[in-house]
Design a protein around this motif. Structure first.
Motif, PDB file in Angstrom:
ATOM      1  N   ARG A  70     -11.924   0.800   2.342  1.00 51.61           N
ATOM      2  CA  ARG A  70     -13.356   0.903   2.050  1.00 51.61           C
ATOM      3  C   ARG A  70     -13.710   0.047   0.830  1.00 51.61           C
ATOM      4  NH1 ARG A  70     -14.463   6.761   1.051  1.00 51.61           N
ATOM      5  NH2 ARG A  70     -14.027   7.067   3.247  1.00 51.61           N
ATOM      6  N   GLU A  81      -8.048  14.043  14.109  1.00 45.75           N
ATOM      7  CA  GLU A  81      -9.524  14.159  14.161  1.00 45.75           C
ATOM      8  C   GLU A  81     -10.047  12.737  14.059  1.00 45.75           C
ATOM      9  OE1 GLU A  81     -11.310  16.875  14.531  1.00 45.75           O
ATOM     10  OE2 GLU A  81      -9.719  18.385  14.351  1.00 45.75           O
ATOM     11  N   ARG A  82      -9.790  11.918  15.075  1.00 47.57           N
ATOM     12  CA  ARG A  82     -10.008  10.482  14.925  1.00 47.57           C
ATOM     13  C   ARG A  82     -11.315   9.978  15.535  1.00 47.57           C
ATOM     14  NH1 ARG A  82      -7.865   6.294  17.200  1.00 47.57           N
ATOM     15  NH2 ARG A  82      -5.831   6.338  16.204  1.00 47.57           N
ATOM     16  N   HIS A 113       0.827  -1.215   0.000  1.00 45.98           N
ATOM     17  CA  HIS A 113       0.000   0.000   0.000  1.00 45.98           C
ATOM     18  C   HIS A 113       0.859   1.261   0.000  1.00 45.98           C
ATOM     19  CE1 HIS A 113      -3.232  -2.768   0.743  1.00 45.98           C
ATOM     20  NE2 HIS A 113      -2.602  -3.198   1.806  1.00 45.98           N
ATOM     21  N   GLY A 114       1.988   1.201  -0.691  1.00 40.81           N
ATOM     22  CA  GLY A 114       2.825   2.388  -0.825  1.00 40.81           C
ATOM     23  C   GLY A 114       3.286   2.951   0.506  1.00 40.81           C
ATOM     24  N   ALA A 115       3.380   2.091   1.500  1.00 43.95           N
ATOM     25  CA  ALA A 115       3.812   2.496   2.842  1.00 43.95           C
ATOM     26  C   ALA A 115       2.876   3.534   3.466  1.00 43.95           C
ATOM     27  CB  ALA A 115       5.248   3.017   2.841  1.00 43.95           C
ATOM     28  N   THR A 116       1.657   3.629   2.933  1.00 43.82           N
ATOM     29  CA  THR A 116       0.690   4.592   3.491  1.00 43.82           C
ATOM     30  C   THR A 116       0.511   4.365   4.999  1.00 43.82           C
ATOM     31  OG1 THR A 116      -0.479   4.561   1.386  1.00 43.82           O
ATOM     32  CG2 THR A 116      -1.676   5.470   3.265  1.00 43.82           C
ATOM     33  N   MET A 167       3.709   9.475  11.351  1.00 42.73           N
ATOM     34  CA  MET A 167       3.170  10.827  11.593  1.00 42.73           C
ATOM     35  C   MET A 167       2.597  10.922  13.002  1.00 42.73           C
ATOM     36  SD  MET A 167       1.352  11.693   7.938  1.00 42.73           S
ATOM     37  CE  MET A 167       0.824  13.382   8.297  1.00 42.73           C
ATOM     38  N   PRO A 174     -10.371   3.787  12.426  1.00 43.24           N
ATOM     39  CA  PRO A 174     -10.904   4.842  11.547  1.00 43.24           C
ATOM     40  C   PRO A 174     -10.066   5.011  10.275  1.00 43.24           C
ATOM     41  CG  PRO A 174     -10.719   5.622  13.824  1.00 43.24           C
ATOM     42  CD  PRO A 174      -9.995   4.318  13.754  1.00 43.24           C
ATOM     43  N   TYR A 175      -8.786   4.716  10.372  1.00 37.26           N
ATOM     44  CA  TYR A 175      -7.902   4.845   9.215  1.00 37.26           C
ATOM     45  C   TYR A 175      -8.115   3.699   8.223  1.00 37.26           C
ATOM     46  CZ  TYR A 175      -5.470   8.523  11.760  1.00 37.26           C
ATOM     47  OH  TYR A 175      -5.170   9.684  12.401  1.00 37.26           O
ATOM     48  N   VAL A 228     -11.028   4.063   5.929  1.00 34.63           N
ATOM     49  CA  VAL A 228     -10.832   4.863   4.714  1.00 34.63           C
ATOM     50  C   VAL A 228     -10.040   4.058   3.670  1.00 34.63           C
ATOM     51  CG1 VAL A 228      -9.748   6.926   3.737  1.00 34.63           C
ATOM     52  CG2 VAL A 228     -10.886   7.043   5.977  1.00 34.63           C
ATOM     53  N   LEU A 229      -8.915   3.529   4.097  1.00 36.90           N
ATOM     54  CA  LEU A 229      -8.004   2.905   3.133  1.00 36.90           C
ATOM     55  C   LEU A 229      -8.570   1.624   2.525  1.00 36.90           C
ATOM     56  CD1 LEU A 229      -5.217   3.489   1.940  1.00 36.90           C
ATOM     57  CD2 LEU A 229      -4.235   1.965   3.651  1.00 36.90           C
ATOM     58  N   THR A 270       3.454   5.231   7.063  1.00 37.50           N
ATOM     59  CA  THR A 270       3.626   6.681   7.101  1.00 37.50           C
ATOM     60  C   THR A 270       2.697   7.312   8.133  1.00 37.50           C
ATOM     61  OG1 THR A 270       4.289   6.673   4.796  1.00 37.50           O
ATOM     62  CG2 THR A 270       3.624   8.784   5.703  1.00 37.50           C
ATOM     63  N   TRP A 271       1.421   6.887   8.155  1.00 31.93           N
ATOM     64  CA  TRP A 271       0.549   7.506   9.158  1.00 31.93           C
ATOM     65  C   TRP A 271       0.985   7.118  10.574  1.00 31.93           C
ATOM     66  CZ3 TRP A 271      -3.857   4.380   6.696  1.00 31.93           C
ATOM     67  CH2 TRP A 271      -4.236   3.268   7.473  1.00 31.93           C
TER      68      TRP A 271
END
Lengths: 385, 134
Positions: free
Chosen positions: A152, A120-121, A101-104, A111, A145-146, A149-150, A107-108
């Motif tokens: 869905r 805003e979780r 997943h492109g290191a998504t 972060m 919650p993340y 999104v990823l 990365t989060w």
């Protein structure tokens, strides 16, 4: 220096006791599909390595850390711990696995290790869910919650699990705290050898959790539960929600409508690696399923012999992972079950992703659900109000 | 408003066929835009994915602007609509991570429009300066 670190890892995790018997290889889901991988051979390569070249060996990143090998090892080699440490050494030598997943996701996670981040979780927290500013229980939501999104597009449940967990806790008379500054528990980074970022996440979460004054942390993710319990020094009780619900069944029974039809649904249970082999929680989810009036049909590999969903720490997903997932889904279908139930959002994501295969689609079809949502949808309307 | 010495760094991903040619035109026409803007040329915005853009924020970018081809004018046909789909997912993740909408935007520039390029990046940078420091 690096060779010293490898030797240290060999000593610490008993890899020098390896008898070269290959029992680990015979039970390893990766080895079944990818003959180039073998826990035994990786240990041997490390023991024979004099220059640190083994650190660029791709096999270091292939292991699922599912822990099946440890069950059969006659010399009690702690292979998954050994691999975890080896990855940390390799990372310091500027090596890393292939992040899916492109290191998504990684990365989060990184972060979130920034102390200044203002997430805003809590958007999933609908008005009907009761949480408290002060409580003896904190619900640790994790990355749900993340993932919502990823993933869905896979149809995976994310926030429904979090909402279901609070709804059930409310029915049990628990109004948990939820933290707006909660961060990823760091499990995946730790198991990928990024101990520095893990340490920062653990420190921030530990401070936030302790500051609540709560006595207990409840999680819906087995990896969060295991990490908070084992790799943090929290000084708080940490339970996975299946443990909480099984322990409180007497009360929960009054709140749920058990299935009473003549033909109850048949379900099979996928043991998440951290919940089962790592924490020994095998009976509680099964008892909950039976208590709900469902029939349980076990897969050939279940309990401690259960098989991983095919990918861990969002790394090295590929053909081998897909084969493991396909095999597992076929095993689930062979039970004749209506549902494949699990207690880890990642198992669910991985299975649902595999089910998107346009060619194999029909042969892999079985509804995949999280146990929490299964309980939550059976709550009586009046429960907890 | 006094300009800080540590001006925030803004990453602008430019599509090779539209926005990047706009950037070149801006240069040829002698149009200026803020020095904090760091353009990154990609062949198509659809080549990007959320992880890559979040990585810019992880590394300290104050804002990320994606500039691609206008609707219906994608060099490859479907790249800009793919980019728009990707952006929707990216924006949802970025919002969870506390990235404000003015820090992350998707816009377009017609090929060769130097003034449009310079105006869009300047407006983006100006809006970021107004965001209170957190």
């Amino acid at each position: 220096m690096q060779t010293e670190s490898i030797k240290e890892a060999i000593r610490t995790h008993r890899a020098h006791y390896c008898l070269d018997c290959g029992k680990c290889t015979s039970v390893c889901p990766i080895s079944w599909r990818d003959p180039s991988f073998s826990p035994r051979a990786l240990v041997e390569s490390c023991r024979l390595d004099a220059t640190g070249t083994v650190l660029s060996d791709e096999r270091i990143w292939e292991c699922l850390t599912c822990g099946r090998c440890s069950l059969v090892c006659p010399s009690d080699v702690q292979f998954v711990r050994f691999v975890r440490e080896l990855r940390s050494v390799a990372r310091h030598a500027h090596q890393e696995g292939h992040c899916t997943h492109g290191a998504t996701i990684q990365t989060w996670m990184r972060m979130m290790a920034d102390p200044e981040i203002k997430q805003e979780r809590l958007g999933w927290l609908t008005g009907d869910l009761r949480t408290a500013a002060k409580s003896d229980t904190v619900y640790f939501v994790g990355c749900l919650p993340y993932y919502d999104v990823l993933f869905r597009n896979t149809g995976a449940q994310g926030t429904e699990i979090a909402q279901g967990a609070v709804r059930i806790m409310n029915a049990l008379g628990i109004e948990p705290m939820v933290l707006s500054d909660e961060r990823c528990c760091g499990h995946d980074l730790l198991w990928e050898g990024d101990t520095d970022t893990f340490g920062r996440l653990a420190k921030l979460n530990t401070e936030s959790l302790r500051a609540t004054g709560a006595r207990r942390v409840v999680t819906t993710c087995p990896e969060c539960a295991y990490t908070l319990r084992t790799d943090y020094q929290l000084g708080m009780e940490v339970v996975h929600i299946t443990e909480l619900l099984a322990a409180r069944w007497d009360k929960l029974a009054e709140c749920v409508t058990a299935q009473e039809s003549e033909q109850p649904l048949t379900v099979t249970f996928q043991d998440p690696c951290r919940l089962g082999r790592y924490m020994g929680v095998y009976d509680q989810p099964r008892q909950l399923l039976l208590n709900l009036g469902l029939q349980l049909a076990e897969m050939d590999h279940h309990g401690s012999r259960s098989i991983c969903c095919g990918t861990s720490a969002w790394t090295q997903c590929g053909a081998t992972a897909k084969c493991i997932q396909v095999d597992r889904l076929r095993e689930a279908r062979a039970t004749g079950s209506d549902l494949l139930v699990t207690s880890c959002v990642k198992c669910q994501i991985h299975f649902k992703c595999a089910q998107n295969d346009p060619v194999l689609e029909d042969g892999l079809r079985i509804e995949v659900r999280d146990l929490v949502t299964l309980v939550a949808e059976r709550l009586k309307e009046s429960a907890g109000s | 408003m006094s300009m800080s010495l540590t001006e925030p760094r803004i990453i602008v991903f430019t599509c090779n066929w539209s926005a990047y040619s706009g950037l070149e035109s801006a240069g040829a026409e002698g149009l200026s835009y803020p020095a904090s803007v760091h353009p990154v040329r990609v062949m198509c915005l659809a080549r990007l994915h959320p992880g890559l853009i979040l990585r810019a924020f992880e590394l300290g970018a104050a804002g990320v602007l994606l500039l691609g081809c206008p609707p219906g004018e994608c060099h490859y046909g479907s790249g800009n609509s793919r980019a728009a789909e990707m952006f929707e997912e990216l924006q949802a993740l970025a919002r969870l991570l506390g990235v404000r909408d003015e820090q992350l935007q998707l816009d377009w520039v017609t090929t060769g429009q130097g003034a449009t390029f310079a105006n869009k990046v300047r407006e983006f940078a100006d809006r970021l300066m107004l965001v209170p420091a957190t």
